[in-house]
Scaffold this motif. Structure first.
Motif, PDB file in Angstrom:
ATOM      1  N   ILE A  48       0.865  -1.179   0.000  1.00 41.72           N
ATOM      2  CA  ILE A  48       0.000   0.000   0.000  1.00 41.72           C
ATOM      3  C   ILE A  48       0.902   1.229   0.000  1.00 41.72           C
ATOM      4  O   ILE A  48       1.734   1.393   0.896  1.00 41.72           O
ATOM      5  N   THR A  49       0.747   2.076  -1.004  1.00 41.12           N
ATOM      6  CA  THR A  49       1.567   3.279  -1.115  1.00 41.12           C
ATOM      7  C   THR A  49       0.717   4.509  -0.847  1.00 41.12           C
ATOM      8  O   THR A  49      -0.520   4.434  -0.822  1.00 41.12           O
ATOM      9  N   ASP A  50       1.382   5.643  -0.658  1.00 37.24           N
ATOM     10  CA  ASP A  50       0.649   6.895  -0.437  1.00 37.24           C
ATOM     11  C   ASP A  50       1.305   8.044  -1.199  1.00 37.24           C
ATOM     12  O   ASP A  50       1.581   9.100  -0.648  1.00 37.24           O
ATOM     13  N   PHE A  51       1.503   7.828  -2.493  1.00 41.77           N
ATOM     14  CA  PHE A  51       2.084   8.875  -3.324  1.00 41.77           C
ATOM     15  C   PHE A  51       1.100  10.030  -3.474  1.00 41.77           C
ATOM     16  O   PHE A  51      -0.100   9.823  -3.627  1.00 41.77           O
ATOM     17  N   ALA A  52       1.628  11.242  -3.457  1.00 43.43           N
ATOM     18  CA  ALA A  52       0.795  12.441  -3.563  1.00 43.43           C
ATOM     19  C   ALA A  52       0.551  12.848  -5.015  1.00 43.43           C
ATOM     20  O   ALA A  52      -0.338  13.649  -5.286  1.00 43.43           O
ATOM     21  N   THR A  53       1.353  12.305  -5.942  1.00 41.67           N
ATOM     22  CA  THR A  53       1.158  12.617  -7.352  1.00 41.67           C
ATOM     23  C   THR A  53       1.136  11.323  -8.159  1.00 41.67           C
ATOM     24  O   THR A  53       1.801  10.348  -7.809  1.00 41.67           O
ATOM     25  N   GLY A  54       0.393  11.358  -9.245  1.00 45.63           N
ATOM     26  CA  GLY A  54       0.307  10.205 -10.109  1.00 45.63           C
ATOM     27  C   GLY A  54       1.632   9.840 -10.760  1.00 45.63           C
ATOM     28  O   GLY A  54       2.022   8.664 -10.751  1.00 45.63           O
ATOM     29  N   PRO A  55       2.356  10.815 -11.338  1.00 45.45           N
ATOM     30  CA  PRO A  55       3.648  10.478 -11.948  1.00 45.45           C
ATOM     31  C   PRO A  55       4.634   9.844 -10.949  1.00 45.45           C
ATOM     32  O   PRO A  55       5.382   8.943 -11.323  1.00 45.45           O
ATOM     33  N   ALA A  56       4.620  10.275  -9.711  1.00 48.30           N
ATOM     34  CA  ALA A  56       5.504   9.666  -8.707  1.00 48.30           C
ATOM     35  C   ALA A  56       5.120   8.204  -8.489  1.00 48.30           C
ATOM     36  O   ALA A  56       5.984   7.333  -8.400  1.00 48.30           O
ATOM     37  N   ALA A  57       3.813   7.927  -8.412  1.00 52.61           N
ATOM     38  CA  ALA A  57       3.363   6.537  -8.240  1.00 52.61           C
ATOM     39  C   ALA A  57       3.769   5.694  -9.443  1.00 52.61           C
ATOM     40  O   ALA A  57       4.315   4.600  -9.289  1.00 52.61           O
ATOM     41  N   LEU A  58       3.522   6.200 -10.635  1.00 56.07           N
ATOM     42  CA  LEU A  58       3.862   5.446 -11.839  1.00 56.07           C
ATOM     43  C   LEU A  58       5.360   5.200 -11.939  1.00 56.07           C
ATOM     44  O   LEU A  58       5.789   4.134 -12.391  1.00 56.07           O
ATOM     45  N   SER A  59       6.173   6.162 -11.510  1.00 54.84           N
ATOM     46  CA  SER A  59       7.625   5.986 -11.588  1.00 54.84           C
ATOM     47  C   SER A  59       8.108   4.856 -10.681  1.00 54.84           C
ATOM     48  O   SER A  59       9.216   4.365 -10.846  1.00 54.84           O
ATOM     49  N   HIS A  60       7.267   4.453  -9.737  1.00 48.30           N
ATOM     50  CA  HIS A  60       7.577   3.321  -8.859  1.00 48.30           C
ATOM     51  C   HIS A  60       6.773   2.076  -9.237  1.00 48.30           C
ATOM     52  O   HIS A  60       6.677   1.127  -8.467  1.00 48.30           O
ATOM     53  N   GLY A  61       6.155   2.106 -10.409  1.00 51.60           N
ATOM     54  CA  GLY A  61       5.422   0.942 -10.896  1.00 51.60           C
ATOM     55  C   GLY A  61       4.032   0.780 -10.334  1.00 51.60           C
ATOM     56  O   GLY A  61       3.390  -0.246 -10.561  1.00 51.60           O
ATOM     57  N   VAL A  62       3.519   1.764  -9.612  1.00 51.95           N
ATOM     58  CA  VAL A  62       2.178   1.682  -9.029  1.00 51.95           C
ATOM     59  C   VAL A  62       1.165   2.164 -10.068  1.00 51.95           C
ATOM     60  O   VAL A  62       1.203   3.312 -10.492  1.00 51.95           O
ATOM     61  N   GLN A  63       0.273   1.260 -10.477  1.00 59.46           N
ATOM     62  CA  GLN A  63      -0.718   1.583 -11.497  1.00 59.46           C
ATOM     63  C   GLN A  63      -2.155   1.483 -10.996  1.00 59.46           C
ATOM     64  O   GLN A  63      -3.080   1.848 -11.711  1.00 59.46           O
ATOM     65  N   LEU A  64      -2.341   0.994  -9.786  1.00 60.03           N
ATOM     66  CA  LEU A  64      -3.673   0.879  -9.198  1.00 60.03           C
ATOM     67  C   LEU A  64      -3.852   1.949  -8.139  1.00 60.03           C
ATOM     68  O   LEU A  64      -2.942   2.193  -7.332  1.00 60.03           O
ATOM     69  N   PHE A  65      -5.026   2.563  -8.136  1.00 61.11           N
ATOM     70  CA  PHE A  65      -5.305   3.671  -7.224  1.00 61.11           C
ATOM     71  C   PHE A  65      -6.697   3.526  -6.633  1.00 61.11           C
ATOM     72  O   PHE A  65      -7.646   3.193  -7.347  1.00 61.11           O
ATOM     73  N   PHE A  66      -6.814   3.802  -5.343  1.00 64.31           N
ATOM     74  CA  PHE A  66      -8.119   3.991  -4.722  1.00 64.31           C
ATOM     75  C   PHE A  66      -8.400   5.482  -4.738  1.00 64.31           C
ATOM     76  O   PHE A  66      -7.493   6.296  -4.488  1.00 64.31           O
ATOM     77  N   VAL A  67      -9.643   5.862  -5.008  1.00 63.17           N
ATOM     78  CA  VAL A  67     -10.040   7.266  -5.001  1.00 63.17           C
ATOM     79  C   VAL A  67     -11.272   7.413  -4.126  1.00 63.17           C
ATOM     80  O   VAL A  67     -12.246   6.686  -4.290  1.00 63.17           O
ATOM     81  N   SER A  68     -11.206   8.346  -3.204  1.00 64.26           N
ATOM     82  CA  SER A  68     -12.349   8.723  -2.370  1.00 64.26           C
ATOM     83  C   SER A  68     -12.474  10.240  -2.443  1.00 64.26           C
ATOM     84  O   SER A  68     -11.524  10.965  -2.130  1.00 64.26           O
ATOM     85  N   ASP A  69     -13.644  10.715  -2.867  1.00 63.17           N
ATOM     86  CA  ASP A  69     -13.827  12.161  -2.981  1.00 63.17           C
ATOM     87  C   ASP A  69     -13.674  12.876  -1.647  1.00 63.17           C
ATOM     88  O   ASP A  69     -13.145  13.981  -1.586  1.00 63.17           O
ATOM     89  N   LYS A  70     -14.116  12.246  -0.577  1.00 64.57           N
ATOM     90  CA  LYS A  70     -13.991  12.881   0.746  1.00 64.57           C
ATOM     91  C   LYS A  70     -12.519  13.011   1.130  1.00 64.57           C
ATOM     92  O   LYS A  70     -12.087  14.067   1.584  1.00 64.57           O
ATOM     93  N   ASP A  71     -11.742  11.943   0.944  1.00 61.19           N
ATOM     94  CA  ASP A  71     -10.315  12.010   1.269  1.00 61.19           C
ATOM     95  C   ASP A  71      -9.629  13.108   0.467  1.00 61.19           C
ATOM     96  O   ASP A  71      -8.820  13.870   1.001  1.00 61.19           O
ATOM     97  N   ALA A  72      -9.958  13.199  -0.820  1.00 60.97           N
ATOM     98  CA  ALA A  72      -9.342  14.213  -1.680  1.00 60.97           C
ATOM     99  C   ALA A  72      -9.738  15.617  -1.247  1.00 60.97           C
ATOM    100  O   ALA A  72      -8.880  16.495  -1.103  1.00 60.97           O
ATOM    101  N   GLU A  73     -11.019  15.821  -1.026  1.00 57.86           N
ATOM    102  CA  GLU A  73     -11.513  17.154  -0.651  1.00 57.86           C
ATOM    103  C   GLU A  73     -10.887  17.649   0.646  1.00 57.86           C
ATOM    104  O   GLU A  73     -10.540  18.814   0.780  1.00 57.86           O
ATOM    105  N   LEU A  74     -10.727  16.735   1.607  1.00 56.00           N
ATOM    106  CA  LEU A  74     -10.206  17.122   2.916  1.00 56.00           C
ATOM    107  C   LEU A  74      -8.693  16.922   3.040  1.00 56.00           C
ATOM    108  O   LEU A  74      -8.128  17.132   4.104  1.00 56.00           O
ATOM    109  N   HIS A  75      -8.048  16.515   1.947  1.00 57.95           N
ATOM    110  CA  HIS A  75      -6.591  16.313   1.915  1.00 57.95           C
ATOM    111  C   HIS A  75      -6.124  15.315   2.971  1.00 57.95           C
ATOM    112  O   HIS A  75      -5.073  15.496   3.576  1.00 57.95           O
ATOM    113  N   TYR A  76      -6.906  14.255   3.176  1.00 55.77           N
ATOM    114  CA  TYR A  76      -6.485  13.197   4.100  1.00 55.77           C
ATOM    115  C   TYR A  76      -5.289  12.463   3.510  1.00 55.77           C
ATOM    116  O   TYR A  76      -5.276  12.140   2.320  1.00 55.77           O
ATOM    117  N   GLY A  77      -4.304  12.197   4.332  1.00 51.50           N
ATOM    118  CA  GLY A  77      -3.104  11.522   3.852  1.00 51.50           C
ATOM    119  C   GLY A  77      -2.492  12.307   2.716  1.00 51.50           C
ATOM    120  O   GLY A  77      -2.371  13.527   2.789  1.00 51.50           O
TER     121      GLY A  77
END
Length: 131
Positions: A48-77
């Protein structure tokens, strides 16, 4: 029953992680939405990773993402509206589940080609080797 008709579903996180376990090998890495620990408890054996940007995740081979609108709106993690927008613009939604707590939980796949340019792919920290 009354609850079935008027109480919204709230098991989106469980549904999303169950779907991921059923369709993705345990050696896979997935980027969390909000607190990565909530995913780690439900996905033992996965990275389980917690990259803040998509390109950073992809540069480490992470291609799967969970998305929660509440987490994004409130900047959780490491979640943010910008990260969610990038995932939605570059990726393919694999699943979406209702959740009153998280305002929905989605599972996304983003191809490595979405990072432009991709300077190099390295294994996500702690990622087990697939065999």
């Amino acid at each position: 029953s009354w609850a079935r008709n008027y109480v919204p579903r709230n098991d989106g996180l469980v549904q999303a992680t169950t779907q991921l376990r059923a369709t993705t090998p345990p050696c896979s890495a997935v980027n969390a939405s909000g607190d990565p620990e909530k995913f780690a408890y439900l996905l033992p054996g996965y990275t389980i990773t917690d990259f803040a940007t998509g390109p950073a995740a992809l540069s480490h081979g992470v291609q799967l993402f969970f998305v929660s609108d509440k987490d994004a709106e409130l900047h959780y993690g490491s979640s943010s509206p910008a990260l969610s927008a990038w995932i939605r613009a570059k990726g393919v939604r694999l699943a979406a589940y209702p959740s009153a707590t998280y305002r929905g939980v989605e599972v996304w796949y983003v191809p490595l080609e979405a990072a432009n340019p991709l300077s190099g792919v390295v294994a996500a920290e702690g990622e087990p080797a697939c065999k």
